[in-house]
Scaffold this active site. Sequence first.
Site, mmCIF file in Angstrom:
data_model
loop_
_atom_site.group_PDB
_atom_site.id
_atom_site.type_symbol
_atom_site.label_atom_id
_atom_site.label_comp_id
_atom_site.label_asym_id
_atom_site.label_seq_id
_atom_site.Cartn_x
_atom_site.Cartn_y
_atom_site.Cartn_z
ATOM 1 N N PRO A 1 2.865 15.381 24.583
ATOM 2 C CA PRO A 1 4.263 16.133 24.583
ATOM 3 C C PRO A 1 5.275 14.900 24.197
ATOM 4 O O PRO A 1 6.874 15.881 22.997
ATOM 5 C CB PRO A 1 4.443 16.508 26.104
ATOM 6 C CG PRO A 1 3.349 16.109 26.693
ATOM 7 C CD PRO A 1 2.484 15.510 26.326
ATOM 8 N N ALA B 1 4.768 12.528 22.275
ATOM 9 C CA ALA B 1 4.308 10.986 21.991
ATOM 10 C C ALA B 1 3.686 11.645 20.761
ATOM 11 O O ALA B 1 2.524 11.872 21.322
ATOM 12 C CB ALA B 1 3.814 9.472 22.095
ATOM 13 N N ARG C 1 -4.220 41.878 -12.521
ATOM 14 C CA ARG C 1 -2.648 42.807 -12.050
ATOM 15 C C ARG C 1 -2.352 42.537 -13.678
ATOM 16 O O ARG C 1 -1.651 41.578 -14.206
ATOM 17 C CB ARG C 1 -2.386 41.619 -11.225
ATOM 18 C CG ARG C 1 -0.342 42.646 -11.397
ATOM 19 C CD ARG C 1 -0.348 44.021 -10.516
ATOM 20 N NE ARG C 1 1.101 43.372 -10.044
ATOM 21 C CZ ARG C 1 0.908 45.261 -9.289
ATOM 22 N NH1 ARG C 1 -0.279 46.087 -9.752
ATOM 23 N NH2 ARG C 1 2.165 45.653 -9.850
ATOM 24 N N GLU D 1 -2.153 15.500 11.292
ATOM 25 C CA GLU D 1 -3.325 13.914 11.247
ATOM 26 C C GLU D 1 -2.389 13.016 10.260
ATOM 27 O O GLU D 1 -2.291 12.166 9.377
ATOM 28 C CB GLU D 1 -4.351 14.458 10.171
ATOM 29 C CG GLU D 1 -5.869 14.881 11.132
ATOM 30 C CD GLU D 1 -7.136 13.808 10.955
ATOM 31 O OE1 GLU D 1 -7.211 13.599 9.984
ATOM 32 O OE2 GLU D 1 -7.907 14.866 11.841
HETATM 33 N N1 COS Z 1 -4.980 -0.529 10.500
HETATM 34 C C1 COS Z 1 -4.791 -0.902 11.124
HETATM 35 N N2 COS Z 1 -4.612 -1.860 12.068
HETATM 36 C C2 COS Z 1 -2.679 -1.105 11.673
HETATM 37 C C3 COS Z 1 -3.024 0.112 11.026
HETATM 38 C C4 COS Z 1 -3.815 0.332 10.391
HETATM 39 N N3 COS Z 1 -4.062 1.098 9.771
HETATM 40 N N4 COS Z 1 -1.584 0.860 11.224
HETATM 41 C C5 COS Z 1 -0.456 -0.301 12.224
HETATM 42 N N5 COS Z 1 -1.636 -1.424 12.645
HETATM 43 C C6 COS Z 1 -1.540 -2.172 13.992
HETATM 44 C C7 COS Z 1 -0.174 -3.351 13.550
HETATM 45 O O1 COS Z 1 -0.850 -4.513 12.418
HETATM 46 C C8 COS Z 1 0.363 -3.874 14.485
HETATM 47 O O2 COS Z 1 -0.478 -4.698 14.825
HETATM 48 P P1 COS Z 1 0.275 -6.065 15.633
HETATM 49 O O3 COS Z 1 0.657 -5.596 16.920
HETATM 50 O O4 COS Z 1 -1.059 -7.052 15.760
HETATM 51 O O5 COS Z 1 0.810 -6.298 14.605
HETATM 52 C C9 COS Z 1 0.147 -2.578 15.336
HETATM 53 O O6 COS Z 1 -0.600 -2.109 14.764
HETATM 54 C C10 COS Z 1 1.727 -1.209 15.473
HETATM 55 O O7 COS Z 1 1.391 -1.019 14.199
HETATM 56 P P2 COS Z 1 2.915 -0.239 13.476
HETATM 57 O O8 COS Z 1 3.990 -1.573 14.231
HETATM 58 O O9 COS Z 1 3.302 -0.235 12.475
HETATM 59 O O10 COS Z 1 2.986 0.477 15.369
HETATM 60 P P3 COS Z 1 4.168 1.530 15.480
HETATM 61 O O11 COS Z 1 4.229 2.238 16.208
HETATM 62 O O12 COS Z 1 5.531 1.019 13.881
HETATM 63 O O13 COS Z 1 4.016 2.578 14.048
HETATM 64 C C11 COS Z 1 2.762 4.710 12.758
HETATM 65 C C12 COS Z 1 3.165 3.132 13.770
HETATM 66 C C13 COS Z 1 4.035 4.996 12.732
HETATM 67 C C14 COS Z 1 1.927 4.594 11.911
HETATM 68 C C15 COS Z 1 2.047 5.584 13.888
HETATM 69 O O14 COS Z 1 2.735 5.734 14.910
HETATM 70 C C16 COS Z 1 1.203 6.958 13.031
HETATM 71 O O15 COS Z 1 0.579 6.819 12.229
HETATM 72 N N6 COS Z 1 1.817 7.805 13.811
HETATM 73 C C17 COS Z 1 1.469 9.341 13.521
HETATM 74 C C18 COS Z 1 0.380 9.482 14.235
HETATM 75 C C19 COS Z 1 -0.085 10.514 13.703
HETATM 76 O O16 COS Z 1 -0.823 10.371 12.691
HETATM 77 N N7 COS Z 1 -0.601 11.140 14.715
HETATM 78 C C20 COS Z 1 -1.523 12.672 14.619
HETATM 79 C C21 COS Z 1 -2.205 13.076 15.555
HETATM 80 S S1 COS Z 1 -3.769 12.332 15.576
HETATM 81 S S2 COS Z 1 -4.721 13.858 14.846
#
Ligand code: COS
Length: 383
Positions: free
Chosen positions: A127, A129, A269, A364
């Site tokens: 909810p 996140a 059309r 996604e």
């Molecule tokens: N592949 C591997 N590792 C990854 C990665 C990837 N594509 N993206 C991030 N990471 C790693 C980072 O390297 C970081 O690692 P360290 O802790 O070792 O430094 C860690 O994961 C955290 O990454 P980051 O700091 O970038 O995380 P944030 O919280 O700032 O944000 C986003 C990441 C916004 C990109 C992420 O939360 C996201 O994709 N959100 C959308 C979620 C989504 O798509 N939801 C849809 C529903 S699911 S179907």
Amino acid sequence: MTQSAETTEQLASAVRRFVREQLLPAEPKVEEDDDIPAAIIRQLKDLGLFGMTIPEEYGGLGLSMYEEARVVFEIGYASPVFRSYFGTSNGVGTLGILIDGTEEQRKQYLPGIASGDLVASFCLTEPDAGSDAAALTTRAVRDGDHYVISGTKRFTTNSPHAGIFTVFARTAPKEAGSRGISAFLVERATPGISIAPHYKKMGFRGSHTADVIFENCRVPASALLGGQEGIGFKTAMKSLDHARIHMAAVAVGLCERIIDEGVRYAMDRRQFGKPISDFQLIQGMLADCAAEAFAARAMVEKASRDKDAGIRITKESACCKYFATEALGRIADRVLQIHGGYGYIKEYAIERLYRDARLLRIYEGTSQIQQLVIAREMLKEAR
Ligand code: COS
């Protein structure tokens, strides 16, 4: 042509035929009933579509990313609801097991998922996140040789049908951030799981999305994905890298379908004494659609070949998802416009496809999250 390229072409043309002969005629009834007929689900299983991404040794088709995209272009031509039913089993619901699962976990779950008998779902969003996935608060507390999971997961696609959930939960305090998140494979039959009634959505009728509530749900320690705490967030991100190329391929298929709907309508059309396709303003809209769909297809083909070559495609997969789904939105809008007033009533498929298409820019990862991922990767490369 290699053996595998030939097999993929055969599968793609079987899916193409199935789409035209079975799925397109079934679309209005699926919309009306908000359900996919069991006979169609049977055929999806028979085609092997639940196990496209799963290696052959576990009963799947073992397609490469490029081959998967090739097949998804075809299935994406039909209402996206059909693809959605097996989408989580190929995508986010299963990729975690493939990417970071132990051998025991793969052997235990992949054959059932590949056959379509075990539907897999992905429980990340909560909810509070959504885009900020690392803010999740579902907890998994170690208790002897078990974990006890509590929390609510939101908008879980296919959860009413799922037999296995990949659940992301905190095993370390909030301060640990994304490094405190672990993934668990939780079977539907585990006590403490309840599924809320599915949402009434703007579109995608026939695909069911619901909240999943975990209340003191005890799972054995062997349910911890990869047997390691703290890697769950990266598992989720790596799964999404793959899933976003897949989603872009769905968008390409849907763009091509909607364009065909637009061309057919424009040729049929008549206004001002001739088919509206004779008018250059209509032709301009059709040409913009074709150019964008072609660009999206080319992007997906390139990114999937890069992924198959072992290149990190975080930026490219976000580019594909961003461009292809935004292009889809523009294409759906133009084609509805070409239909004029008829586009706004339920007689033509465009009214439904327009509503369905809207979701692809949201789930996604929203378009804004894709922009953020692209820019972050650009800045990382520049440093
Ligand atoms: N592949 C591997 N590792 C990854 C990665 C990837 N594509 N993206 C991030 N990471 C790693 C980072 O390297 C970081 O690692 P360290 O802790 O070792 O430094 C860690 O994961 C955290 O990454 P980051 O700091 O970038 O995380 P944030 O919280 O700032 O944000 C986003 C990441 C916004 C990109 C992420 O939360 C996201 O994709 N959100 C959308 C979620 C989504 O798509 N939801 C849809 C529903 S699911 S179907």
